[in-house]
Write an enzyme that holds these catalytic residues in place. Structure first.
Site, PDB file in Angstrom:
ATOM      1  N   GLY A  56      10.434 -33.236 -50.430  1.00  0.00           N
ATOM      2  CA  GLY A  56      10.432 -34.466 -49.647  1.00  0.00           C
ATOM      3  C   GLY A  56       9.094 -35.193 -49.660  1.00  0.00           C
ATOM      4  O   GLY A  56       8.876 -36.118 -48.883  1.00  0.00           O
ATOM      5  N   TRP A  76      22.438 -32.137 -49.335  1.00  0.00           N
ATOM      6  CA  TRP A  76      22.417 -33.382 -48.530  1.00  0.00           C
ATOM      7  C   TRP A  76      21.652 -33.206 -47.225  1.00  0.00           C
ATOM      8  O   TRP A  76      21.396 -34.178 -46.527  1.00  0.00           O
ATOM      9  CB  TRP A  76      23.849 -33.849 -48.229  1.00  0.00           C
ATOM     10  CG  TRP A  76      24.662 -34.221 -49.430  1.00  0.00           C
ATOM     11  CD1 TRP A  76      24.305 -34.099 -50.755  1.00  0.00           C
ATOM     12  CD2 TRP A  76      25.981 -34.787 -49.427  1.00  0.00           C
ATOM     13  NE1 TRP A  76      25.320 -34.552 -51.561  1.00  0.00           N
ATOM     14  CE2 TRP A  76      26.359 -34.977 -50.774  1.00  0.00           C
ATOM     15  CE3 TRP A  76      26.878 -35.140 -48.412  1.00  0.00           C
ATOM     16  CZ2 TRP A  76      27.603 -35.509 -51.136  1.00  0.00           C
ATOM     17  CZ3 TRP A  76      28.115 -35.665 -48.770  1.00  0.00           C
ATOM     18  CH2 TRP A  76      28.472 -35.855 -50.122  1.00  0.00           C
ATOM     19  N   LYS A  77      21.368 -31.965 -46.863  1.00  0.00           N
ATOM     20  CA  LYS A  77      20.687 -31.672 -45.594  1.00  0.00           C
ATOM     21  C   LYS A  77      21.469 -32.330 -44.435  1.00  0.00           C
ATOM     22  O   LYS A  77      22.697 -32.408 -44.510  1.00  0.00           O
ATOM     23  CB  LYS A  77      19.221 -32.104 -45.663  1.00  0.00           C
ATOM     24  CG  LYS A  77      18.528 -31.522 -46.909  1.00  0.00           C
ATOM     25  CD  LYS A  77      17.042 -31.680 -46.943  1.00  0.00           C
ATOM     26  CE  LYS A  77      16.494 -31.063 -48.221  1.00  0.00           C
ATOM     27  NZ  LYS A  77      15.040 -31.131 -48.314  1.00  0.00           N
ATOM     28  N   GLU A 123      13.303 -25.178 -44.904  1.00  0.00           N
ATOM     29  CA  GLU A 123      13.529 -25.849 -43.610  1.00  0.00           C
ATOM     30  C   GLU A 123      14.196 -24.901 -42.615  1.00  0.00           C
ATOM     31  O   GLU A 123      13.915 -24.950 -41.413  1.00  0.00           O
ATOM     32  CB  GLU A 123      14.358 -27.130 -43.827  1.00  0.00           C
ATOM     33  CG  GLU A 123      13.529 -28.204 -44.523  1.00  0.00           C
ATOM     34  CD  GLU A 123      14.314 -29.130 -45.430  1.00  0.00           C
ATOM     35  OE1 GLU A 123      15.552 -29.200 -45.311  1.00  0.00           O
ATOM     36  OE2 GLU A 123      13.674 -29.795 -46.278  1.00  0.00           O
ATOM     37  N   GLY A 149      17.294 -32.730 -53.267  1.00  0.00           N
ATOM     38  CA  GLY A 149      17.443 -33.199 -51.890  1.00  0.00           C
ATOM     39  C   GLY A 149      17.657 -34.702 -51.868  1.00  0.00           C
ATOM     40  O   GLY A 149      18.763 -35.208 -52.122  1.00  0.00           O
ATOM     41  N   GLY A 150      16.591 -35.431 -51.627  1.00  0.00           N
ATOM     42  CA  GLY A 150      16.657 -36.890 -51.444  1.00  0.00           C
ATOM     43  C   GLY A 150      17.446 -37.626 -52.517  1.00  0.00           C
ATOM     44  O   GLY A 150      18.270 -38.495 -52.204  1.00  0.00           O
TER      45      GLY A 150
HETATM   46  P1  13P Z   1      13.760 -33.200 -52.119  1.00  0.00           P
HETATM   47  O1  13P Z   1      14.468 -33.325 -53.452  1.00  0.00           O
HETATM   48  O2  13P Z   1      14.096 -34.284 -51.160  1.00  0.00           O
HETATM   49  O3  13P Z   1      12.285 -32.980 -52.296  1.00  0.00           O
HETATM   50  O4  13P Z   1      14.335 -31.855 -51.437  1.00  0.00           O
HETATM   51  C1  13P Z   1      14.385 -30.693 -52.166  1.00  0.00           C
HETATM   52  C2  13P Z   1      15.149 -29.686 -51.386  1.00  0.00           C
HETATM   53  O5  13P Z   1      14.705 -29.251 -50.341  1.00  0.00           O
HETATM   54  C3  13P Z   1      16.458 -29.276 -51.887  1.00  0.00           C
HETATM   55  O6  13P Z   1      16.943 -28.179 -51.188  1.00  0.00           O
END
Ligand code: 13P
Length: 257
Positions: A176, A11-12, A100, A237-238
């Site tokens: 992302g 979920w960041k 990140e 992620g997203g």
């Molecule tokens: P996205 O699926 O948003 O590209 O992110 C991938 C990610 O960094 C999962 O850790």
């Protein structure tokens, strides 16, 4: 194939408390009825770990991951969370080496090696992220780039310790950006990683090591990625921020289990 299939949602730094509760409730209500062949991992922001872990306790194929930990067990490190604290909260996994964290928090190979050791010491399993930036992909040196990440931060583990590790290949140019690695690109790198694990450890360990793909994984491309023999699941992620999308990715994995 004897390895665990996993779909994990990172979920960041997203969702306020109510939104997090709603998302977790939405995923868990459906997850309960889904195939237990796919392990579902939720990685919410740290303040929600305890609550969401409690909410998921009665579903055996759901586990919770922290997005980071410190390498010291305790001490004067204001704002940090140790692997020991995570273990005391019964958190199953910690994500380490995310691009990140490497980029914005200066986590280099050496720091990551210490964090990897810390998680193992505390009894927390690891989702170890690796992956190359665009310029490395364009110069076709992605394999040596990823190998260095593995060698410098992960391959100091013993064979027994390495069994506690899930690897996530996350090409930075696909995170992302909406730009996904092609199934063939993902397969090539996953096979390469597995070969390196076999070379460093054993073929048995490499065969049992789950390797996840991350980078713009979504309902529309999940099935084709999961069709590749070395893609054991995804770190999303997203698309993990919408229960419906995340559940569809889990379904796609379950269909090919
Ligand atoms: P996205 O699926 O948003 O590209 O992110 C991938 C990610 O960094 C999962 O850790």
């Amino acid at each position: 194939m004897n390895r665990q299939l996993i779909v994990a949602g990172n979920w960041k730094m997203n969702k306020n408390l109510m939104e997090a509760f709603t998302l977790a409730s939405g995923v868990l209500a459906k997850a309960k009825k889904m195939s237990n062949k796919v392990e579902i991992v939720l990685a919410p922001p740290a303040p929600y770990l305890h609550t969401i872990n409690s909410m998921s306790k009665n579903i055996a194929h759901v586990n919770i991951a922290a997005q980071n930990c410190h390498f010291e067990p305790s001490g004067a490190y204001t704002g940090e969370v140790s692997a020991e604290i995570l273990h005391s909260m019964d958190i199953a996994y910690v994500i380490l080496g995310h691009s990140e964290r490497r980029k914005y928090f200066q986590e280099n190979h050496e720091i990551l090696a210490k964090k990897v050791s810390a998680a193992i010491r505390a009894g927390v399993k690891i989702i170890f992220c690796c992956g190359e930036p665009l310029e490395v992909r364009e110069s076709n040196t992605q394999e040596s780039f990823v190998l260095q990440q593995l060698e410098e931060s992960l391959f100091h583990l013993s064979e027994t310790e390495m069994k506690q590790v899930v690897v996530a290949y996350e090409p930075i140019w696909a995170i992302g950006t909406g730009k996904t690695a092609s199934p063939a690109q993902a397969q090539d790198m996953h096979a390469f990683i597995r070969t390196q694990v076999a070379t460093k450890y054993t073929t048995e360990l490499a065969d049992a090591c789950s390797i996840l793909y991350g980078g713009s994984c979504k309902p529309s491309n999940a099935a084709e990625l999961f069709a590749e023999k070395d893609v054991d699941g995804a770190l999303v992620g997203g698309a993990s921020l919408k229960a419906e999308d995340f559940l569809q990715i889990i379904q796609a994995r379950a269909k090919q289990a």
